[in-house]
Design a protein around this motif. Structure first.
Motif, PDB file in Angstrom:
ATOM      1  N   LYS A 120     -19.430  -5.909  43.640  1.00 48.74           N
ATOM      2  CA  LYS A 120     -18.710  -7.137  43.340  1.00 48.74           C
ATOM      3  C   LYS A 120     -19.610  -8.211  43.050  1.00 48.74           C
ATOM      4  CE  LYS A 120     -15.414  -8.526  45.504  1.00 48.74           C
ATOM      5  NZ  LYS A 120     -14.305  -8.832  46.388  1.00 48.74           N
ATOM      6  N   CYS A 121     -20.743  -8.374  43.790  1.00 57.09           N
ATOM      7  CA  CYS A 121     -21.610  -9.600  43.861  1.00 57.09           C
ATOM      8  C   CYS A 121     -22.637  -9.049  42.717  1.00 57.09           C
ATOM      9  CB  CYS A 121     -22.278  -9.629  45.262  1.00 57.09           C
ATOM     10  SG  CYS A 121     -21.521 -10.144  46.407  1.00 57.09           S
ATOM     11  N   TYR A 122     -23.232  -7.909  42.515  1.00 59.58           N
ATOM     12  CA  TYR A 122     -23.967  -7.476  41.443  1.00 59.58           C
ATOM     13  C   TYR A 122     -23.219  -7.807  40.001  1.00 59.58           C
ATOM     14  CZ  TYR A 122     -27.199  -4.788  38.801  1.00 59.58           C
ATOM     15  OH  TYR A 122     -28.236  -4.267  37.842  1.00 59.58           O
ATOM     16  N   ASN A 123     -22.010  -7.440  39.772  1.00 62.56           N
ATOM     17  CA  ASN A 123     -21.358  -7.496  38.656  1.00 62.56           C
ATOM     18  C   ASN A 123     -21.244  -9.164  38.291  1.00 62.56           C
ATOM     19  OD1 ASN A 123     -20.871  -5.041  37.680  1.00 62.56           O
ATOM     20  ND2 ASN A 123     -18.885  -4.909  38.991  1.00 62.56           N
ATOM     21  N   SER A 124     -21.072  -9.995  39.327  1.00 63.62           N
ATOM     22  CA  SER A 124     -21.116 -11.548  39.229  1.00 63.62           C
ATOM     23  C   SER A 124     -22.381 -12.087  39.201  1.00 63.62           C
ATOM     24  CB  SER A 124     -20.177 -12.080  40.343  1.00 63.62           C
ATOM     25  OG  SER A 124     -18.884 -11.550  40.435  1.00 63.62           O
ATOM     26  N   LYS A 125     -23.334 -11.349  38.901  1.00 58.77           N
ATOM     27  CA  LYS A 125     -24.745 -11.629  39.056  1.00 58.77           C
ATOM     28  C   LYS A 125     -25.396 -12.505  40.119  1.00 58.77           C
ATOM     29  CE  LYS A 125     -25.299 -11.394  34.041  1.00 58.77           C
ATOM     30  NZ  LYS A 125     -25.456 -11.934  32.724  1.00 58.77           N
ATOM     31  N   LYS A 126     -24.736 -12.299  41.353  1.00 54.13           N
ATOM     32  CA  LYS A 126     -25.054 -13.134  42.660  1.00 54.13           C
ATOM     33  C   LYS A 126     -25.930 -11.994  43.163  1.00 54.13           C
ATOM     34  CE  LYS A 126     -20.556 -15.229  43.084  1.00 54.13           C
ATOM     35  NZ  LYS A 126     -19.187 -15.121  43.631  1.00 54.13           N
TER      36      LYS A 126
END
Length: 185
Positions: A120-126
Protein backbone atom coordinates in the motif's frame (compact mmCIF):
# COMPACT_ATOMS: atom_id res chain seq x y z
CA UNK A 1 2.94 -6.92 -53.10
CA UNK A 2 0.00 -8.07 -51.02
CA UNK A 3 1.98 -11.22 -49.99
CA UNK A 4 4.94 -9.07 -49.08
CA UNK A 5 3.08 -6.90 -46.50
CA UNK A 6 2.43 -9.72 -43.95
CA UNK A 7 6.14 -10.61 -44.16
CA UNK A 8 7.15 -7.03 -43.34
CA UNK A 9 4.62 -6.87 -40.51
CA UNK A 10 5.87 -10.18 -39.07
CA UNK A 11 9.51 -9.07 -39.35
CA UNK A 12 8.76 -5.79 -37.62
CA UNK A 13 6.87 -7.58 -34.84
CA UNK A 14 9.73 -10.01 -34.21
CA UNK A 15 12.24 -7.13 -34.17
CA UNK A 16 10.10 -5.12 -31.73
CA UNK A 17 9.56 -8.08 -29.40
CA UNK A 18 13.24 -8.99 -29.36
CA UNK A 19 14.18 -5.33 -28.75
CA UNK A 20 11.67 -5.09 -25.89
CA UNK A 21 12.95 -8.34 -24.32
CA UNK A 22 16.54 -7.10 -24.59
CA UNK A 23 15.63 -3.79 -22.95
CA UNK A 24 13.86 -5.65 -20.12
CA UNK A 25 16.86 -7.94 -19.60
CA UNK A 26 19.12 -4.90 -19.48
CA UNK A 27 16.92 -3.16 -16.88
CA UNK A 28 16.82 -6.31 -14.73
CA UNK A 29 20.60 -6.80 -14.95
CA UNK A 30 21.38 -3.15 -14.19
CA UNK A 31 18.88 -3.09 -11.33
CA UNK A 32 20.31 -6.28 -9.85
CA UNK A 33 23.86 -4.94 -10.16
CA UNK A 34 22.82 -1.86 -8.21
CA UNK A 35 20.96 -3.97 -5.63
CA UNK A 36 24.01 -6.19 -5.11
CA UNK A 37 26.24 -3.14 -4.65
CA UNK A 38 23.91 -1.86 -1.93
CA UNK A 39 23.69 -5.25 -0.19
CA UNK A 40 26.74 -7.51 -0.51
CA UNK A 41 24.73 -10.42 0.95
CA UNK A 42 22.51 -10.38 -2.13
CA UNK A 43 23.59 -12.63 -5.00
CA UNK A 44 23.30 -11.32 -8.57
CA UNK A 45 22.06 -14.66 -9.95
CA UNK A 46 19.33 -14.85 -7.29
CA UNK A 47 18.21 -11.30 -8.10
CA UNK A 48 18.10 -11.73 -11.88
CA UNK A 49 16.47 -15.16 -11.70
CA UNK A 50 13.83 -13.94 -9.23
CA UNK A 51 12.85 -10.85 -11.19
CA UNK A 52 13.08 -12.56 -14.56
CA UNK A 53 10.73 -15.34 -13.38
CA UNK A 54 7.84 -12.87 -13.17
CA UNK A 55 6.22 -12.56 -16.61
CA UNK A 56 5.40 -8.88 -16.00
CA UNK A 57 9.10 -8.09 -15.61
CA UNK A 58 9.58 -8.18 -19.38
CA UNK A 59 7.81 -4.86 -19.79
CA UNK A 60 8.27 -3.35 -16.33
CA UNK A 61 9.88 -0.07 -15.39
CA UNK A 62 12.11 0.21 -12.33
CA UNK A 63 9.02 1.03 -10.28
CA UNK A 64 7.30 -2.03 -11.73
CA UNK A 65 10.26 -4.22 -10.76
CA UNK A 66 9.91 -2.91 -7.21
CA UNK A 67 6.28 -4.00 -7.07
CA UNK A 68 7.22 -7.37 -8.53
CA UNK A 69 9.85 -7.78 -5.79
CA UNK A 70 7.30 -6.94 -3.09
CA UNK A 71 4.83 -9.43 -4.56
CA UNK A 72 7.54 -12.09 -4.61
CA UNK A 73 8.19 -11.36 -0.93
CA UNK A 74 4.47 -11.73 -0.19
CA UNK A 75 4.26 -15.07 -2.00
CA UNK A 76 7.42 -16.29 -0.28
CA UNK A 77 6.27 -15.26 3.20
CA UNK A 78 2.85 -16.85 2.69
CA UNK A 79 4.42 -20.05 1.40
CA UNK A 80 6.97 -20.17 4.26
CA UNK A 81 4.16 -19.77 6.79
CA UNK A 82 2.23 -22.64 5.20
CA UNK A 83 5.38 -24.80 5.18
CA UNK A 84 6.01 -24.09 8.88
CA UNK A 85 2.44 -25.13 9.71
CA UNK A 86 3.01 -28.41 7.88
CA UNK A 87 6.29 -29.00 9.74
CA UNK A 88 4.57 -28.40 13.07
CA UNK A 89 2.02 -31.12 12.22
CA UNK A 90 4.74 -33.56 11.15
CA UNK A 91 5.23 -36.16 13.87
CA UNK A 92 8.73 -36.94 12.56
CA UNK A 93 10.00 -33.46 13.46
CA UNK A 94 12.14 -33.44 16.61
CA UNK A 95 10.29 -32.01 19.62
CA UNK A 96 13.26 -29.70 20.30
CA UNK A 97 12.74 -28.02 16.91
CA UNK A 98 9.04 -27.29 17.38
CA UNK A 99 9.40 -24.28 19.74
CA UNK A 100 11.65 -22.60 17.16
CA UNK A 101 9.16 -23.43 14.43
CA UNK A 102 6.38 -21.87 16.52
CA UNK A 103 8.49 -18.72 16.91
CA UNK A 104 9.02 -18.64 13.14
CA UNK A 105 5.31 -19.19 12.53
CA UNK A 106 4.57 -16.14 14.67
CA UNK A 107 7.24 -14.08 12.91
CA UNK A 108 5.97 -15.03 9.43
CA UNK A 109 2.34 -14.56 10.49
CA UNK A 110 3.19 -11.02 11.63
CA UNK A 111 5.16 -10.42 8.42
CA UNK A 112 2.14 -10.96 6.16
CA UNK A 113 0.33 -7.75 7.19
CA UNK A 114 3.66 -5.91 6.99
CA UNK A 115 4.10 -6.96 3.36
CA UNK A 116 0.55 -5.89 2.58
CA UNK A 117 1.17 -2.52 4.23
CA UNK A 118 4.45 -2.18 2.32
CA UNK A 119 2.51 -2.71 -0.93
CA UNK A 120 0.00 0.00 0.00
CA UNK A 121 2.74 2.44 0.94
CA UNK A 122 4.73 1.60 -2.20
CA UNK A 123 1.68 2.17 -4.40
CA UNK A 124 1.23 5.59 -2.72
CA UNK A 125 4.93 6.35 -3.30
CA UNK A 126 5.50 6.50 0.47
CA UNK A 127 8.83 4.74 0.10
CA UNK A 128 10.05 5.48 3.63
CA UNK A 129 6.96 3.83 5.13
CA UNK A 130 7.22 0.92 2.71
CA UNK A 131 10.88 0.59 3.69
CA UNK A 132 9.99 0.28 7.39
CA UNK A 133 7.46 -2.47 6.66
CA UNK A 134 9.77 -4.37 4.33
CA UNK A 135 12.61 -4.09 6.86
CA UNK A 136 10.36 -5.79 9.40
CA UNK A 137 9.84 -8.69 6.99
CA UNK A 138 13.59 -8.97 6.42
CA UNK A 139 14.18 -8.96 10.18
CA UNK A 140 11.54 -11.65 10.67
CA UNK A 141 13.43 -14.00 8.32
CA UNK A 142 16.75 -13.25 10.03
CA UNK A 143 15.29 -13.67 13.52
CA UNK A 144 13.69 -16.97 12.50
CA UNK A 145 16.98 -18.30 11.15
CA UNK A 146 18.98 -17.03 14.13
CA UNK A 147 16.63 -18.81 16.54
CA UNK A 148 17.74 -22.19 15.26
CA UNK A 149 21.35 -21.33 16.10
CA UNK A 150 20.37 -21.61 19.78
CA UNK A 151 19.74 -25.34 19.33
CA UNK A 152 22.44 -27.87 20.07
CA UNK A 153 23.04 -28.80 16.41
CA UNK A 154 21.87 -25.41 15.08
CA UNK A 155 20.32 -26.84 11.90
CA UNK A 156 17.38 -24.90 10.57
CA UNK A 157 14.77 -26.62 8.38
CA UNK A 158 13.91 -23.16 7.01
CA UNK A 159 17.30 -21.86 5.85
CA UNK A 160 16.42 -21.67 2.14
CA UNK A 161 13.05 -20.04 2.77
CA UNK A 162 14.57 -17.56 5.23
CA UNK A 163 17.38 -16.73 2.81
CA UNK A 164 14.89 -16.26 -0.03
CA UNK A 165 12.72 -13.95 2.08
CA UNK A 166 15.81 -11.98 3.09
CA UNK A 167 17.06 -11.73 -0.51
CA UNK A 168 13.73 -10.74 -2.01
CA UNK A 169 13.27 -8.13 0.72
CA UNK A 170 16.76 -6.78 -0.02
CA UNK A 171 15.83 -6.42 -3.70
CA UNK A 172 12.63 -4.55 -2.82
CA UNK A 173 14.44 -2.29 -0.34
CA UNK A 174 17.19 -1.48 -2.84
CA UNK A 175 14.70 -0.58 -5.55
CA UNK A 176 12.77 1.60 -3.07
CA UNK A 177 16.02 3.38 -2.23
CA UNK A 178 16.71 3.99 -5.92
CA UNK A 179 13.24 5.41 -6.43
CA UNK A 180 13.39 7.52 -3.29
CA UNK A 181 16.77 9.03 -4.08
CA UNK A 182 16.16 9.27 -7.82
CA UNK A 183 19.33 7.29 -8.52
CA UNK A 184 18.58 4.47 -10.92
CA UNK A 185 21.93 2.76 -10.53
Amino acid sequence: MKHFFPFILLSFSIFFLSFNATAAQTLIRETCQACCQRDPNLKFAFCTTSLDAAPASRCASLRGLGMIAIRLVRFNVTDARCHIKQLLKDKKIDAHVKPYLRDCLELYSDAIPSVKEAMKCYNSKKYLDANVQMSYVMDAATTCEDGFQEMKDGVSPLTKRNNDTFGLSAIALSIMHMLQTGSNY
